[in-house]
Design a protein around this motif. Structure first.
Motif, PDB file in Angstrom:
ATOM      1  N   ARG A 247      36.588  16.636  15.814  1.00 20.28           N
ATOM      2  CA  ARG A 247      38.041  16.528  15.983  1.00 20.28           C
ATOM      3  C   ARG A 247      38.758  17.115  14.776  1.00 20.28           C
ATOM      4  NH1 ARG A 247      37.824  16.272  21.244  1.00 20.28           N
ATOM      5  NH2 ARG A 247      36.667  14.458  21.989  1.00 20.28           N
ATOM      6  N   GLN A 248      38.380  16.673  13.574  1.00 21.08           N
ATOM      7  CA  GLN A 248      38.871  17.301  12.347  1.00 21.08           C
ATOM      8  C   GLN A 248      37.868  17.006  11.250  1.00 21.08           C
ATOM      9  OE1 GLN A 248      42.047  15.085  10.007  1.00 21.08           O
ATOM     10  NE2 GLN A 248      42.609  14.511  12.119  1.00 21.08           N
ATOM     11  N   GLY A 249      37.861  17.868  10.226  1.00 21.11           N
ATOM     12  CA  GLY A 249      36.878  17.653   9.170  1.00 21.11           C
ATOM     13  C   GLY A 249      37.067  18.598   8.010  1.00 21.11           C
ATOM     14  N   THR A 250      36.377  18.301   6.916  1.00 17.58           N
ATOM     15  CA  THR A 250      36.390  19.143   5.732  1.00 17.58           C
ATOM     16  C   THR A 250      35.306  20.216   5.877  1.00 17.58           C
ATOM     17  OG1 THR A 250      34.785  17.761   4.584  1.00 17.58           O
ATOM     18  CG2 THR A 250      37.121  17.197   4.331  1.00 17.58           C
ATOM     19  N   ALA A 251      35.298  21.182   4.952  1.00 18.78           N
ATOM     20  CA  ALA A 251      34.279  22.222   4.968  1.00 18.78           C
ATOM     21  C   ALA A 251      32.889  21.604   4.851  1.00 18.78           C
ATOM     22  CB  ALA A 251      34.524  23.222   3.832  1.00 18.78           C
ATOM     23  N   LYS A 252      32.769  20.556   4.018  1.00 17.43           N
ATOM     24  CA  LYS A 252      31.479  19.900   3.847  1.00 17.43           C
ATOM     25  C   LYS A 252      31.018  19.271   5.160  1.00 17.43           C
ATOM     26  CE  LYS A 252      29.196  16.145   1.335  1.00 17.43           C
ATOM     27  NZ  LYS A 252      29.356  15.037   0.335  1.00 17.43           N
ATOM     28  N   GLU A 253      31.927  18.589   5.854  1.00 15.45           N
ATOM     29  CA  GLU A 253      31.570  17.930   7.121  1.00 15.45           C
ATOM     30  C   GLU A 253      31.219  18.954   8.194  1.00 15.45           C
ATOM     31  OE1 GLU A 253      34.349  13.925   6.584  1.00 15.45           O
ATOM     32  OE2 GLU A 253      35.185  15.749   7.470  1.00 15.45           O
ATOM     33  N   ILE A 254      31.974  20.048   8.231  1.00 13.97           N
ATOM     34  CA  ILE A 254      31.671  21.105   9.206  1.00 13.97           C
ATOM     35  C   ILE A 254      30.295  21.680   8.931  1.00 13.97           C
ATOM     36  CG2 ILE A 254      32.333  23.404  10.021  1.00 13.97           C
ATOM     37  CD1 ILE A 254      35.242  22.643   9.382  1.00 13.97           C
ATOM     38  N   SER A 255      29.991  21.912   7.658  1.00 13.85           N
ATOM     39  CA  SER A 255      28.695  22.466   7.292  1.00 13.85           C
ATOM     40  C   SER A 255      27.554  21.542   7.707  1.00 13.85           C
ATOM     41  CB  SER A 255      28.644  22.703   5.775  1.00 13.85           C
ATOM     42  OG  SER A 255      27.381  23.181   5.389  1.00 13.85           O
ATOM     43  N   GLU A 256      27.736  20.244   7.513  1.00 14.58           N
ATOM     44  CA  GLU A 256      26.689  19.276   7.853  1.00 14.58           C
ATOM     45  C   GLU A 256      26.432  19.233   9.355  1.00 14.58           C
ATOM     46  OE1 GLU A 256      28.263  15.749   6.163  1.00 14.58           O
ATOM     47  OE2 GLU A 256      27.487  16.146   4.123  1.00 14.58           O
ATOM     48  N   VAL A 257      27.488  19.365  10.154  1.00 17.48           N
ATOM     49  CA  VAL A 257      27.336  19.280  11.611  1.00 17.48           C
ATOM     50  C   VAL A 257      26.853  20.604  12.217  1.00 17.48           C
ATOM     51  CG1 VAL A 257      28.616  18.975  13.774  1.00 17.48           C
ATOM     52  CG2 VAL A 257      29.057  17.465  11.845  1.00 17.48           C
ATOM     53  N   SER A 258      27.266  21.717  11.591  1.00 17.12           N
ATOM     54  CA  SER A 258      27.017  23.027  12.206  1.00 17.12           C
ATOM     55  C   SER A 258      25.850  23.795  11.618  1.00 17.12           C
ATOM     56  CB  SER A 258      28.259  23.899  12.061  1.00 17.12           C
ATOM     57  OG  SER A 258      28.509  24.184  10.681  1.00 17.12           O
ATOM     58  N   ASP A 259      25.345  23.366  10.463  1.00 13.54           N
ATOM     59  CA  ASP A 259      24.306  24.108   9.729  1.00 13.54           C
ATOM     60  C   ASP A 259      24.819  25.452   9.213  1.00 13.54           C
ATOM     61  OD1 ASP A 259      22.386  22.130  10.063  1.00 13.54           O
ATOM     62  OD2 ASP A 259      21.724  22.950  11.982  1.00 13.54           O
ATOM     63  N   VAL A 260      26.138  25.609   9.153  1.00 14.05           N
ATOM     64  CA  VAL A 260      26.721  26.797   8.534  1.00 14.05           C
ATOM     65  C   VAL A 260      26.826  26.516   7.035  1.00 14.05           C
ATOM     66  CG1 VAL A 260      28.769  28.273   8.358  1.00 14.05           C
ATOM     67  CG2 VAL A 260      28.029  27.400  10.587  1.00 14.05           C
ATOM     68  N   PRO A 261      26.349  27.431   6.172  1.00  9.98           N
ATOM     69  CA  PRO A 261      26.471  27.204   4.730  1.00  9.98           C
ATOM     70  C   PRO A 261      27.913  26.915   4.334  1.00  9.98           C
ATOM     71  CG  PRO A 261      25.076  29.109   5.165  1.00  9.98           C
ATOM     72  CD  PRO A 261      25.670  28.702   6.477  1.00  9.98           C
ATOM     73  N   ARG A 262      28.093  25.955   3.456  1.00  9.35           N
ATOM     74  CA  ARG A 262      29.449  25.507   3.109  1.00  9.35           C
ATOM     75  C   ARG A 262      30.314  26.667   2.621  1.00  9.35           C
ATOM     76  NH1 ARG A 262      30.821  20.454  -0.994  1.00  9.35           N
ATOM     77  NH2 ARG A 262      33.100  20.626  -0.945  1.00  9.35           N
ATOM     78  N   THR A 263      29.713  27.575   1.822  1.00  4.62           N
ATOM     79  CA  THR A 263      30.485  28.701   1.294  1.00  4.62           C
ATOM     80  C   THR A 263      30.955  29.644   2.388  1.00  4.62           C
ATOM     81  OG1 THR A 263      28.407  29.901   0.902  1.00  4.62           O
ATOM     82  CG2 THR A 263      29.341  28.643  -0.943  1.00  4.62           C
ATOM     83  N   ARG A 264      30.271  29.613   3.545  1.00  2.72           N
ATOM     84  CA  ARG A 264      30.642  30.496   4.649  1.00  2.72           C
ATOM     85  C   ARG A 264      31.600  29.831   5.623  1.00  2.72           C
ATOM     86  NH1 ARG A 264      27.254  34.775   5.371  1.00  2.72           N
ATOM     87  NH2 ARG A 264      28.989  35.506   6.658  1.00  2.72           N
ATOM     88  N   VAL A 265      31.718  28.506   5.523  1.00  5.26           N
ATOM     89  CA  VAL A 265      32.621  27.790   6.417  1.00  5.26           C
ATOM     90  C   VAL A 265      34.051  28.261   6.224  1.00  5.26           C
ATOM     91  CG1 VAL A 265      33.679  25.542   6.906  1.00  5.26           C
ATOM     92  CG2 VAL A 265      31.200  25.731   6.690  1.00  5.26           C
ATOM     93  N   TYR A 266      34.460  28.450   4.965  1.00  6.88           N
ATOM     94  CA  TYR A 266      35.846  28.845   4.695  1.00  6.88           C
ATOM     95  C   TYR A 266      36.183  30.184   5.348  1.00  6.88           C
ATOM     96  CZ  TYR A 266      35.941  25.066   1.275  1.00  6.88           C
ATOM     97  OH  TYR A 266      35.902  23.824   0.673  1.00  6.88           O
ATOM     98  N   ASP A 267      35.261  31.159   5.240  1.00  4.06           N
ATOM     99  CA  ASP A 267      35.496  32.465   5.860  1.00  4.06           C
ATOM    100  C   ASP A 267      35.592  32.336   7.381  1.00  4.06           C
ATOM    101  OD1 ASP A 267      35.451  33.738   3.418  1.00  4.06           O
ATOM    102  OD2 ASP A 267      33.302  34.175   3.510  1.00  4.06           O
TER     103      ASP A 267
END
Length: 276
Positions: free
Chosen positions: A34-54
């Motif tokens: 629903r909503q989340g920080t870059a860290k939370e998105i990375s944990e759920v998606s397996d996308v590296p945190r540094t790449r979440v922002y892009d």
């Protein structure tokens, strides 16, 4: 298992619609969070945190994600319905641009071009065969005879095309392989001539070792014919659909095809001969 399959399918479909892998994974993660920080998105998606922002910046520019400028930043996906509409508009726009570009390309004549009075072509894949079916129905001026070998072919898009043909004054005759399908066609297209086909081989093979089944038979204006088949898998499910399409046939072949396709409908008059 179903949740995992849905997750993977959603990521794959988003990539097919133009998103990169990390963008698709980040968006799917946000639909779950629903909503989340870059860290939370990375944990759920397996996308590296540094790449979440892009990934999120691209999603925001595409109208798929909103950003809350807090510390840390928080992100949320737009509603599923809004996202689907946005992607559809983008897809439709690109499709329209592609059509315009292709139509503007100059044709090239070759020595192989001849004045062909009749032609036969093969088609493969349900999407392409469905598109050709709809085009033939759209081009119909007088009559279309359509035998449905598979109920799944009778979609809302097909129903709309047939209704439009009827409104143009086209005579529509539809054959089915089962009474249940006939009733559904009559409910959706009241007033249409509908019958259960008398051709037993449409709903099953004549030979036990043949796994081929008829998908659809279509005859338009007694000049264009499309016939498709399915191959059944070991589990009895329909696999890849293939078809042959032809136009410009002589009256003899068309008459035979029409009478075969109308087998089961009492007293069908052949416009070419005036006979039943």
């Amino acid at each position: 298992m179903d949740e995992l399959s849905n997750h993977e399918e959603a990521v794959e479909l988003l990539q097919q619609l133009g998103l990169q892998e990390y963008e698709a994974k980040a968006f799917v993660a946000l639909t779950r969070l629903r909503q989340g920080t870059a860290k939370e998105i990375s944990e759920v998606s397996d996308v590296p945190r540094t790449r979440v922002y892009d990934a999120v910046r691209v999603l925001e520019s595409s109208g798929l994600v909103e950003i809350q400028h807090s510390n840390p930043q928080r992100f949320r996906a737009v509603s599923v319905g809004e996202a689907a509409d946005t992607l559809q508009q983008k897809y439709d726009s690109r499709t329209d641009s592609l059509r315009d570009s292709l139509e503007a390309i100059d044709s090239v004549s070759t020595d192989a071009e001849t004045d062909v009075t009749h032609e036969v072509w093969s088609l493969s894949g349900t999407a392409g065969i469905t598109s050709r079916t709809q085009q033939l129905i759209d081009d119909a001026d007088q009559e279309l005879v359509f035998v449905l070998g598979d109920e799944d072919i009778f979609t809302e898009q097909l129903i709309e095309r047939i209704r439009a043909a009827q409104q143009r004054g086209v005579t529509v005759i539809i054959g089915t392989t089962a009474e249940s399908i006939r009733e559904r066609v009559q409910d959706e297209l009241p007033g249409t001539q509908v019958f259960v086909s008398g051709l037993a081989w449409l709903s099953g093979s004549l030979w036990s070792d043949d796994d081929t089944e008829i998908g659809r038979l279509l005859l338009v204006d007694q000049s264009s014919i499309l016939v498709s088949t399915f191959h059944e898998s070991a589990g009895g499910e329909h696999e890849h659909e293939q078809a042959v399409f032809g136009r410009g046939f002589d009256n003899g072949l068309v008459t035979i095809a029409r009478r075969l396709m109308a087998t089961g409908l009492p007293a069908v008059e052949d416009p070419g001969t005036g006979e039943s």
